[in-house]
Design an enzyme around this catalytic site. Structure first.
Site, PDB file in Angstrom:
ATOM      1  N   HIS A  14       0.737  -1.125  -0.096  1.00 52.30           N
ATOM      2  CA  HIS A  14      -0.014   0.047  -0.050  1.00 52.30           C
ATOM      3  C   HIS A  14       0.930   1.280   0.080  1.00 52.30           C
ATOM      4  O   HIS A  14       1.345   1.579   1.005  1.00 52.30           O
ATOM      5  CB  HIS A  14      -0.919  -0.066   1.220  1.00 52.30           C
ATOM      6  CG  HIS A  14      -1.844   1.201   1.287  1.00 52.30           C
ATOM      7  ND1 HIS A  14      -3.332   0.563   1.553  1.00 52.30           N
ATOM      8  CD2 HIS A  14      -1.772   2.445   1.005  1.00 52.30           C
ATOM      9  CE1 HIS A  14      -3.847   2.061   1.563  1.00 52.30           C
ATOM     10  NE2 HIS A  14      -3.000   3.090   1.205  1.00 52.30           N
ATOM     11  N   HIS A  16       1.790   5.452  -1.588  1.00 53.15           N
ATOM     12  CA  HIS A  16       1.090   6.489  -2.278  1.00 53.15           C
ATOM     13  C   HIS A  16       2.577   7.052  -2.878  1.00 53.15           C
ATOM     14  O   HIS A  16       3.566   7.577  -2.193  1.00 53.15           O
ATOM     15  CB  HIS A  16       0.470   7.613  -1.329  1.00 53.15           C
ATOM     16  CG  HIS A  16      -0.804   6.986  -0.890  1.00 53.15           C
ATOM     17  ND1 HIS A  16      -1.971   7.184  -1.453  1.00 53.15           N
ATOM     18  CD2 HIS A  16      -0.798   6.329   0.122  1.00 53.15           C
ATOM     19  CE1 HIS A  16      -3.000   6.693  -0.652  1.00 53.15           C
ATOM     20  NE2 HIS A  16      -2.423   6.128   0.069  1.00 53.15           N
ATOM     21  N   LYS A  96      -9.213  -0.257  -5.683  1.00 51.83           N
ATOM     22  CA  LYS A  96      -9.291   0.247  -4.469  1.00 51.83           C
ATOM     23  C   LYS A  96     -10.481   1.215  -4.308  1.00 51.83           C
ATOM     24  O   LYS A  96     -10.874   2.227  -4.935  1.00 51.83           O
ATOM     25  CB  LYS A  96      -8.071   1.332  -4.332  1.00 51.83           C
ATOM     26  CG  LYS A  96      -8.026   2.240  -3.204  1.00 51.83           C
ATOM     27  CD  LYS A  96      -7.515   1.339  -1.835  1.00 51.83           C
ATOM     28  CE  LYS A  96      -7.656   2.041  -0.603  1.00 51.83           C
ATOM     29  NZ  LYS A  96      -6.566   3.126  -0.286  1.00 51.83           N
ATOM     30  N   HIS A 133     -10.504   1.030   1.698  1.00 50.17           N
ATOM     31  CA  HIS A 133     -10.081   2.048   2.880  1.00 50.17           C
ATOM     32  C   HIS A 133     -11.425   2.095   3.599  1.00 50.17           C
ATOM     33  O   HIS A 133     -12.386   2.558   3.302  1.00 50.17           O
ATOM     34  CB  HIS A 133     -10.072   3.480   2.142  1.00 50.17           C
ATOM     35  CG  HIS A 133      -9.589   4.420   3.576  1.00 50.17           C
ATOM     36  ND1 HIS A 133      -8.459   5.018   3.620  1.00 50.17           N
ATOM     37  CD2 HIS A 133     -10.519   4.901   4.582  1.00 50.17           C
ATOM     38  CE1 HIS A 133      -8.787   6.007   4.582  1.00 50.17           C
ATOM     39  NE2 HIS A 133      -9.712   5.682   5.284  1.00 50.17           N
ATOM     40  N   HIS A 167      -4.676  -1.086   5.737  1.00 49.10           N
ATOM     41  CA  HIS A 167      -4.053  -0.460   6.962  1.00 49.10           C
ATOM     42  C   HIS A 167      -5.130  -0.361   8.102  1.00 49.10           C
ATOM     43  O   HIS A 167      -5.660   0.602   8.684  1.00 49.10           O
ATOM     44  CB  HIS A 167      -4.054   1.204   6.689  1.00 49.10           C
ATOM     45  CG  HIS A 167      -5.034   2.049   5.842  1.00 49.10           C
ATOM     46  ND1 HIS A 167      -6.298   1.991   6.164  1.00 49.10           N
ATOM     47  CD2 HIS A 167      -4.627   2.549   4.736  1.00 49.10           C
ATOM     48  CE1 HIS A 167      -6.943   2.798   5.224  1.00 49.10           C
ATOM     49  NE2 HIS A 167      -6.007   3.185   4.427  1.00 49.10           N
ATOM     50  N   ASP A 239       1.302   2.310   3.731  1.00 53.32           N
ATOM     51  CA  ASP A 239       0.427   3.866   3.543  1.00 53.32           C
ATOM     52  C   ASP A 239       1.330   4.972   3.539  1.00 53.32           C
ATOM     53  O   ASP A 239       0.932   5.994   3.920  1.00 53.32           O
ATOM     54  CB  ASP A 239      -0.690   4.053   4.490  1.00 53.32           C
ATOM     55  CG  ASP A 239      -1.608   4.766   4.007  1.00 53.32           C
ATOM     56  OD1 ASP A 239      -1.847   5.196   2.660  1.00 53.32           O
ATOM     57  OD2 ASP A 239      -2.654   4.979   4.726  1.00 53.32           O
TER      58      ASP A 239
HETATM   59  O1  DOR Z   1      -3.129   9.495   5.776  1.00 57.61           O
HETATM   60  C1  DOR Z   1      -3.613   8.803   4.590  1.00 57.61           C
HETATM   61  N1  DOR Z   1      -2.903   9.594   3.676  1.00 57.61           N
HETATM   62  N2  DOR Z   1      -4.561   7.917   4.671  1.00 57.61           N
HETATM   63  C2  DOR Z   1      -5.006   7.797   3.379  1.00 57.61           C
HETATM   64  O2  DOR Z   1      -5.857   7.101   3.386  1.00 57.61           O
HETATM   65  C3  DOR Z   1      -4.608   8.565   2.213  1.00 57.61           C
HETATM   66  C4  DOR Z   1      -3.090   9.178   2.318  1.00 57.61           C
HETATM   67  C5  DOR Z   1      -2.807  10.103   1.379  1.00 57.61           C
HETATM   68  O3  DOR Z   1      -3.094   9.846   0.352  1.00 57.61           O
HETATM   69  O4  DOR Z   1      -2.399  11.202   1.563  1.00 57.61           O
HETATM   70 ZN    ZN Z   2      -3.314   5.003   1.532  1.00 60.73          ZN
END
Ligand code: DOR
Ligand code: ZN
Length: 334
Positions: A14, A16, A96, A133, A167, A239
């Protein structure tokens, strides 16, 4: 002399990575240590078709350069047709689902799960995993707990659908894992190691503000016991979610912890301190490889007890543990 502590094919289930300059900053950090990662689709606008998914994968491949790293792509859940999903299936790991507005760039998420029966049926038939999520719109500490009935609804109505509770943060979510064969979960580094006190118990720590919010000590305890026991349905997913310092140290702080630089050193320390070194390989790779039948480039990482100091910044981003001394170091063995 004891044998070196090696792990192979670490995976971040997971992650980003964003786009543009931010992608160029953060992608090499993960690609250095990980053989692959599941890439979240919550861009602006979100990734909702094959063309954009392929273009994003190419952008990631360019950003990681020569590093051996497989981006495992995802689509943002919406009302897809069977033809769309058939065409995209070979290119993705899963889809997702975000409830609308629960986190960063999720405004076009889902309000009512039962309006998407036909999409879940197609995903079940085509064996496309659903990554979720799982938070309601309720009181912030109870959002995951309130979503558990939705996980049960999905698990019971679509028994052949592989569902990943992303998460997870609570003892209740851990307990739910064992009640449905088709439920799996990821756990982050920060939810495994921290509680709400670390973020808001003293002076506010914006770089630890994330969604789901950090929880209670007993929840962290349940996550730790499950992970250390080698629960084969619990996979590592960081995450790691970078935001520029201007979006974190401000009024209206964005949610997300940029943990990518410290994942392997901190997991090594955690498993070592708990006398469970042999359990790290399953958590960081094997359970995910088994679940998704992944074939990935070989990547060997050696973990050594050697100190180093976490940089204060990665360009505009403040990492988790900025300026702290790590007890363990990870090195890539080519
Ligand atoms: O803390 C987070 N940041 N939780 C998420 O689900 C998304 C993520 C983000 O994309 O910044
Ligand atoms: Zn995330």
């Amino acid at each position: 002399m004891t044998a070196p502590w090696m792990i192979h094919q670490p995976l971040d289930m997971h992650l980003h990575l964003r786009q543009g300059d931010m992608l160029k900053t953060v992608a090499p950090v993960s690609a250095e240590w990980f053989a692959g990662a599941v890439i979240m689709p919550n861009l602006i606008p979100p990734i909702t078709n094959l063309e954009r998914l392929v273009a994003y994968r190419e952008e990631i491949e360019e950003a990681v350069g020569h590093l051996d790293f497989t981006p495992l792509m995802t689509l943002f859940f919406r009302d897809y047709t069977r033809d769309e999903l058939l065409a995209v299936r070979p290119h993705l790991l899963g889809i997702k689902l975000y409830p609308d507005g629960v986190t960063t760039n999720s405004e076009s998420g889902v309000r009512k799960l039962d309006e998407f029966h036909h999409v879940f049926k197609i995903m079940e038939e085509l064996r496309i995993p659903l990554l979720v999520h799982g938070e309601s719109h309720g009181f912030v500490l109870d959002r995951e707990k309130e979503f558990l009935s939705s996980y049960e609804f999905l698990a019971e109505n679509y028994p052949d659908l592989t569902i990943v509770m992303e998460h997870i943060t609570t003892a209740d979510a851990v307990a739910l894992l064992d009640r449905h064969a088709n439920l799996h979960a990821t756990v982050t580094l920060h939810h495994l190691l921290l509680t709400l006190n670390d973020m808001a118990g003293g002076l506010l720590q914006p770089h630890l503000f994330c969604k789901p919010i950090l929880k209670r000590p007993e929840d962290r305890e349940a996550l730790q016991s499950a992970v250390l026991s080698g629960h084969p349905k619990l996979m590592f997913g960081s995450d790691s979610a970078p935001h520029p310092i201007s979006a974190k140290e401000c009024c209206g702080c964005a949610a997300g912890v940029f943990s990518a630089p410290v994942i392997l050193p901190m997991l090594a320390d955690f498993f070592d301190q708990n006398g469970c070194r042999e359990r790290l390989q399953g958590f960081i790779s094997d359970y995910a490889v088994n679940l998704h039948k992944l074939t990935l480039p070989t990547k060997q990482i050696r973990l050594d007890r050697q100190s180093w100091v976490v940089p204060e910044r990665y360009d505009s981003v403040v990492p988790f543990k900025a300026g702290a001394t790590m007890a363990w170091q990870a090195s890539r063995i080519s």
